[in-house]
Design a protein around this motif. Structure first.
Motif, PDB file in Angstrom:
ATOM      1  N   PRO A  57       0.843  -1.202   0.000  1.00 54.22           N
ATOM      2  CA  PRO A  57       0.000   0.000   0.000  1.00 54.22           C
ATOM      3  C   PRO A  57       0.877   1.250   0.000  1.00 54.22           C
ATOM      4  CG  PRO A  57       0.077  -0.985   2.185  1.00 54.22           C
ATOM      5  CD  PRO A  57       0.775  -1.942   1.272  1.00 54.22           C
ATOM      6  N   VAL A  58       0.301   2.349  -0.449  1.00 54.97           N
ATOM      7  CA  VAL A  58       1.032   3.619  -0.480  1.00 54.97           C
ATOM      8  C   VAL A  58       0.580   4.473   0.695  1.00 54.97           C
ATOM      9  CG1 VAL A  58       1.508   5.725  -1.788  1.00 54.97           C
ATOM     10  CG2 VAL A  58       1.262   3.542  -2.983  1.00 54.97           C
ATOM     11  N   VAL A  59       1.521   4.873   1.525  1.00 54.30           N
ATOM     12  CA  VAL A  59       1.222   5.754   2.653  1.00 54.30           C
ATOM     13  C   VAL A  59       2.232   6.901   2.644  1.00 54.30           C
ATOM     14  CG1 VAL A  59       0.269   3.888   4.053  1.00 54.30           C
ATOM     15  CG2 VAL A  59       2.690   4.454   4.257  1.00 54.30           C
ATOM     16  N   GLY A  60       1.888   7.997   3.315  1.00 53.63           N
ATOM     17  CA  GLY A  60       2.804   9.132   3.365  1.00 53.63           C
ATOM     18  C   GLY A  60       2.331  10.175   4.362  1.00 53.63           C
ATOM     19  N   PHE A  61       3.141  11.146   4.576  1.00 53.87           N
ATOM     20  CA  PHE A  61       2.789  12.232   5.479  1.00 53.87           C
ATOM     21  C   PHE A  61       1.874  13.229   4.769  1.00 53.87           C
ATOM     22  CE2 PHE A  61       6.873  10.666   7.003  1.00 53.87           C
ATOM     23  CZ  PHE A  61       6.615  10.520   8.363  1.00 53.87           C
ATOM     24  N   ALA A  72      -4.504   1.121  -1.888  1.00 54.82           N
ATOM     25  CA  ALA A  72      -4.420  -0.166  -1.185  1.00 54.82           C
ATOM     26  C   ALA A  72      -3.374  -1.068  -1.832  1.00 54.82           C
ATOM     27  CB  ALA A  72      -5.784  -0.847  -1.212  1.00 54.82           C
ATOM     28  N   GLY A  73      -2.845  -1.984  -1.036  1.00 57.81           N
ATOM     29  CA  GLY A  73      -1.956  -3.004  -1.568  1.00 57.81           C
ATOM     30  C   GLY A  73      -2.761  -4.089  -2.265  1.00 57.81           C
ATOM     31  N   SER A  74      -2.067  -5.014  -2.888  1.00 53.89           N
ATOM     32  CA  SER A  74      -2.748  -6.100  -3.586  1.00 53.89           C
ATOM     33  C   SER A  74      -2.012  -7.418  -3.370  1.00 53.89           C
ATOM     34  CB  SER A  74      -2.851  -5.800  -5.088  1.00 53.89           C
ATOM     35  OG  SER A  74      -1.563  -5.684  -5.665  1.00 53.89           O
ATOM     36  N   SER A  75      -2.740  -8.501  -3.581  1.00 58.60           N
ATOM     37  CA  SER A  75      -2.194  -9.847  -3.366  1.00 58.60           C
ATOM     38  C   SER A  75      -2.449 -10.724  -4.584  1.00 58.60           C
ATOM     39  CB  SER A  75      -2.823 -10.497  -2.128  1.00 58.60           C
ATOM     40  OG  SER A  75      -2.600  -9.712  -0.976  1.00 58.60           O
TER      41      SER A  75
END
Length: 321
Positions: A57-61, A72-75
């Motif tokens: 997943p992509v997160v940041g400030f 979201a991340g993926s599987s």
């Protein structure tokens, strides 16, 4: 191919009163690495499935009162087809009953040999799958695209060049952790052997065809298991490949250090598996820089990771390109 049954001459060898009853063999078919591997039940019979996270997943400030995108991340779902390893025992009933310790003792003796060879076959299949293993068996490490090319990210290339003399060293993280490498078995764990689900039946009699294609009564024990491997994270395995007998192309501490460096933080190998030739090469390489001038002791570990020597890793591999 027709069954090859035990000969009368073989029975006579074991019926001799003046023979040491110890089980002595010239067959190199031990399976020491299996005992160190984590094993698990299949998720779905002969088709084992597991999900692997492939995109983070992509997160940041963000500043207060400003928004931020959510990604979201993926599987990916991985399927492993288990294959049946057949280790049954079929003996002529007349021959088994002629054994001096009784028919059941004879069946125990032959079953022990069958299982020893089955476990060796299983261990070899784990390394090589259908490449240098059994073409009817499950896919192994050598079938995986992460470990079958000299330039793959999880491969350390020893750069040997003599065709048909290659060998590999496999560094494996095998623990109950979901991301680690595991042996997978299918079946009722309550009626099978520990960990690998080998089921061994009671002895029963059956009519089979003899060597002359005519019927006879045989004593039979059905033995076998549905088996496969879950690699888990691709980082659970590192392969040192293209080790040969060429000068300077054998196993060294430098190659092992390069291989250890490919494991991520938080996941370290639990075993280093190699052939006897590779172990000898490592020992000789350590002797060259031994400050005392004495021959190096037989290597038992590297950075605390135990080294397991097994004859199921061959010295006649096809070199990886």
């Amino acid at each position: 191919m027709a069954d090859t049954l035990t000969t009368l001459a073989e029975l006579i060898l074991f019926n001799s009163q003046d023979v040491n009853p110890a089980e002595i063999t010239d067959i190199l078919n031990a399976s020491p690495a299996l005992a160190a591997m984590h094993a698990m039940q299949s998720s779905n019979g002969t088709l084992h499935k597991y999900n692997k996270e492939t995109t983070a997943p992509v997160v940041g400030f963000r500043a207060v009162n400003d928004g931020a995108d959510y990604t979201a991340g993926s599987s990916t779902q991985i399927s492993v087809t288990l294959k049946y390893l057949d280790a049954k025992v079929i003996e002529d009933a007349a021959e088994a009953k002629a054994y001096r310790f009784g028919a059941e003792a004879w069946m125990d003796h032959r079953t022990k040999r069958q299982l020893r060879q089955a476990l060796y076959t299983l261990e070899k299949q784990i390394w090589y799958g259908t490449v240098h293993g059994d073409g009817s068996g499950f896919a192994g490490i050598a079938n995986d695209a992460n470990y079958n090319g000299a330039s793959d990210g999880q491969v350390v290339n020893a750069a040997g060049t003599t065709a048909g003399t290659g060998s590999s060293v496999f560094l494996i993280a095998s623990t109950p952790d979901d991301a680690a490498f595991a042996l997978v078995g299918a079946g009722d764990a309550g009626v099978s052997g520990p960990n690998i689900n080998f089921t061994i039946s009671e002895t029963f009699q059956s009519v089979v065809l003899g060597a002359n294609s005519k019927s006879m009564t045989a004593m039979v024990r059905d033995a076998g298991a549905h088996l496969g491997v879950q690699v888990g994270s691709k980082y659970a395995v590192v392969r040192i490949a293209n080790l040969t007998a060429d000068s300077g192309k054998g196993l060294t501490d430098s190659l092992l250090a390069d291989a250890m460096g490919k494991f991520p933080s938080g996941m370290m190998p639990t075993m280093i598996c190699c052939s006897r030739r590779s172990l000898t090469q490592l020992r000789k390489s350590r002797t060259t820089y031994n400050p005392t001038g004495q021959y190096a002791t037989l290597p038992q570990e590297f950075d605390g990771v135990p080294i397991i020597t097994t004859d199921s890793i061959i010295d006649t591999e096809t070199l990886l390109a």
